[in-house]
Design a protein around this motif. Structure first.
Motif, PDB file in Angstrom:
ATOM      1  N   TYR A   1       1.077  -1.198   0.111  1.00  0.00           N
ATOM      2  CA  TYR A   1      -0.076  -0.080   0.112  1.00  0.00           C
ATOM      3  C   TYR A   1       0.720   1.292   0.014  1.00  0.00           C
ATOM      4  CZ  TYR A   1      -3.361   3.374   1.324  1.00  0.00           C
ATOM      5  OH  TYR A   1      -4.097   4.676   1.782  1.00  0.00           O
TER       6      TYR A   1
ATOM      7  N   GLU B   1       2.404   1.567  -3.130  1.00  0.00           N
ATOM      8  CA  GLU B   1       1.405   1.984  -4.376  1.00  0.00           C
ATOM      9  C   GLU B   1       1.600   0.794  -5.342  1.00  0.00           C
ATOM     10  OE1 GLU B   1       1.463   5.911  -5.578  1.00  0.00           O
ATOM     11  OE2 GLU B   1       0.345   6.732  -3.962  1.00  0.00           O
TER      12      GLU B   1
ATOM     13  N   LYS C   1       0.486  -2.568  -7.139  1.00  0.00           N
ATOM     14  CA  LYS C   1      -1.053  -3.350  -7.271  1.00  0.00           C
ATOM     15  C   LYS C   1      -0.932  -4.642  -6.477  1.00  0.00           C
ATOM     16  CE  LYS C   1      -1.526  -1.431 -11.984  1.00  0.00           C
ATOM     17  NZ  LYS C   1      -1.538  -1.529 -13.338  1.00  0.00           N
TER      18      LYS C   1
ATOM     19  N   ASP D   1      -8.609   0.146  -3.579  1.00  0.00           N
ATOM     20  CA  ASP D   1      -8.151   1.318  -4.495  1.00  0.00           C
ATOM     21  C   ASP D   1      -7.106   1.815  -3.825  1.00  0.00           C
ATOM     22  OD1 ASP D   1      -7.969   3.784  -6.096  1.00  0.00           O
ATOM     23  OD2 ASP D   1      -9.928   3.810  -6.455  1.00  0.00           O
ATOM     24  N   LEU D   2      -5.737   1.978  -4.238  1.00  0.00           N
ATOM     25  CA  LEU D   2      -4.730   2.517  -3.961  1.00  0.00           C
ATOM     26  C   LEU D   2      -4.857   4.093  -3.444  1.00  0.00           C
ATOM     27  CD1 LEU D   2      -2.060   0.888  -6.127  1.00  0.00           C
ATOM     28  CD2 LEU D   2      -2.382   0.700  -3.544  1.00  0.00           C
ATOM     29  N   GLN D   3      -5.836   4.686  -4.140  1.00  0.00           N
ATOM     30  CA  GLN D   3      -6.191   6.221  -3.583  1.00  0.00           C
ATOM     31  C   GLN D   3      -6.704   6.301  -2.606  1.00  0.00           C
ATOM     32  OE1 GLN D   3      -4.187   8.408  -5.485  1.00  0.00           O
ATOM     33  NE2 GLN D   3      -3.594   6.342  -6.527  1.00  0.00           N
ATOM     34  N   LYS D   4      -7.482   5.334  -2.049  1.00  0.00           N
ATOM     35  CA  LYS D   4      -8.481   5.386  -0.876  1.00  0.00           C
ATOM     36  C   LYS D   4      -7.353   5.302   0.430  1.00  0.00           C
ATOM     37  CE  LYS D   4     -12.518   3.424  -2.551  1.00  0.00           C
ATOM     38  NZ  LYS D   4     -13.542   2.310  -2.337  1.00  0.00           N
TER      39      LYS D   4
ATOM     40  N   ILE E   1      -1.714  13.220   5.017  1.00  0.00           N
ATOM     41  CA  ILE E   1      -1.866  11.589   5.387  1.00  0.00           C
ATOM     42  C   ILE E   1      -1.944  11.414   6.913  1.00  0.00           C
ATOM     43  CG2 ILE E   1      -1.311   9.083   5.199  1.00  0.00           C
ATOM     44  CD1 ILE E   1       0.068  10.359   2.475  1.00  0.00           C
TER      45      ILE E   1
ATOM     46  N   GLY F   1     -10.191  15.696   0.416  1.00  0.00           N
ATOM     47  CA  GLY F   1      -9.294  14.638  -0.286  1.00  0.00           C
ATOM     48  C   GLY F   1      -8.124  14.034   0.283  1.00  0.00           C
TER      49      GLY F   1
ATOM     50  N   LYS G   1      -5.829  11.576   2.500  1.00  0.00           N
ATOM     51  CA  LYS G   1      -6.064  10.213   2.540  1.00  0.00           C
ATOM     52  C   LYS G   1      -5.632   9.778   4.266  1.00  0.00           C
ATOM     53  CE  LYS G   1      -3.835   7.645  -0.468  1.00  0.00           C
ATOM     54  NZ  LYS G   1      -2.750   6.794  -1.169  1.00  0.00           N
TER      55      LYS G   1
ATOM     56  N   GLU H   1     -15.899   5.409  -0.058  1.00  0.00           N
ATOM     57  CA  GLU H   1     -15.349   6.036  -0.894  1.00  0.00           C
ATOM     58  C   GLU H   1     -14.096   6.620  -0.405  1.00  0.00           C
ATOM     59  OE1 GLU H   1     -17.256   9.556  -3.212  1.00  0.00           O
ATOM     60  OE2 GLU H   1     -18.922   9.138  -2.037  1.00  0.00           O
TER      61      GLU H   1
ATOM     62  N   ASN I   1     -10.367   1.734   2.108  1.00  0.00           N
ATOM     63  CA  ASN I   1     -10.243   0.235   1.632  1.00  0.00           C
ATOM     64  C   ASN I   1     -10.432  -0.284   3.052  1.00  0.00           C
ATOM     65  OD1 ASN I   1      -8.894   0.013  -0.760  1.00  0.00           O
ATOM     66  ND2 ASN I   1      -7.666   1.402   0.031  1.00  0.00           N
TER      67      ASN I   1
END
Length: 305
Positions: A120, A123, A125, A140-143, A225, A257, A259, A291, A294
């Motif tokens: 994670y 980043e 996959k 989703d890595l952006q969550k 973050i 936005g 994280k 949204e 994860n």
């Protein structure tokens, strides 16, 4: 022996002469007064300015003879090898938690969590294929991360180790290998995140009396973050009224936005736990959970003895 002594003496004399030429001329009170009124033609002022010009010339000449500081050329920054980060994590865990990292406990669930977090933060996959992810929220890595588990199963100590490791790397030359096996400074990757416990955050808010300090509080914790440990255990904050800190924080962080990483204990099943979140922080926050996060589930038993 005499020749050696003579050779040693001569450079010392020369060195002393060089040092003397690098001492600025003395500016007396009289000279200072003359210069302040711009009386540079006075013989005292003129002599001082000539000596100062000579001093400047000698200083520049001396600086030109000093060895240049060697420029450190860092290797091209390439992605970190995930195995290298995991190996570093294990060493860091023993350092910061004062015990070895046991990869076998709870049928290797702690190992899977640590490796999932490595993927994670980098980043990769591979994170999306972690068996710990619950697909109630599409991976989703952006969550951010919502890590749910029982009491004492190691989630806090693992997150704390990553936090300490990244924080230390910001000021210390900690190395990892990149995907080509080349040593890299971990700090160059800027993987750090803020680390706070839910109850401590409430206490911090309750201690604030100045309205401007409250604004600073919300600004600080609603951006960047951040990891908030043990949410849902915190009391309702009391500061000129009752307020659920994380209800407002989650809404602000969603808008920004930012994280967000959180951990909490089960309150029944996963669905029952999510329902409890809705009751405490409101349906507006509940609707945004999927949204924002994860969902990582841990089913292992407590490691506390």
């Amino acid at each position: 022996m005499e020749i050696m002594n003579q050779t040693q003496t001569e450079p010392q004399t020369s060195h002393l002469q060089d040092v003397g030429s690098l001492i600025p001329p003395r500016k007396s009170a009289a000279i200072d007064a003359l210069l302040k009124v711009n009386n540079v033609d006075h013989h005292l002022a003129k002599k001082y300015l000539e000596e100062y010009a000579e001093y400047q010339k000698n200083l520049e000449a001396h600086l030109a003879t000093l060895p240049k500081k060697e420029e450190i050329i860092l290797p091209e920054l390439k992605p970190i090898n995930i195995e290298s980060l995991y190996d570093l994590f294990k060493s860091a865990f023993e350092l910061f938690q004062k015990k070895p990292f046991d990869e076998t406990v709870n049928n290797s669930e702690s190992k899977r969590l640590a490796r999932t977090l490595c993927a994670y933060f980098l980043e990769k996959k591979a994170f999306l294929r972690s068996p710990l992810l619950n697909e109630k929220s599409i991976p989703d890595l952006q969550k951010g991360l919502m890590i749910i588990g029982g009491f004492g199963n190691g989630k806090t100590s693992i997150l704390n180790t990553f936090h300490q490791m990244f924080k230390t790397a910001a000021s210390m030359p900690i190395q990892v290998a990149d995907i080509e096996g080349i040593p890299q400074l971990l700090g160059r990757y800027k993987l750090g995140f803020g680390y706070f416990t839910a109850n401590d955050l409430v206490k911090t808010f309750e201690a604030i009396s100045d309205p401007q300090e409250k604004e600073i509080f919300w600004n600080r914790y609603s951006k960047g973050i951040k990891y908030f440990d043990d949410i849902m255990t915190e009391s309702t904050a009391s500061n000129y009224g009752k307020i659920e800190i994380f209800k407002d924080l989650f809404e602000m962080r969603y808008t920004n936005g930012a994280k967000t990483l959180i951990s909490l204990n089960y309150m029944g099943t996963l669905d029952e736990t999510l329902d409890e979140i809705s009751k405490k922080y409101g349906e507006r926050v509940y609707d945004r959970l999927f949204e924002m996060f994860n969902i990582i589930e841990l089913h292992g038993e407590s490691l506390r003895k």
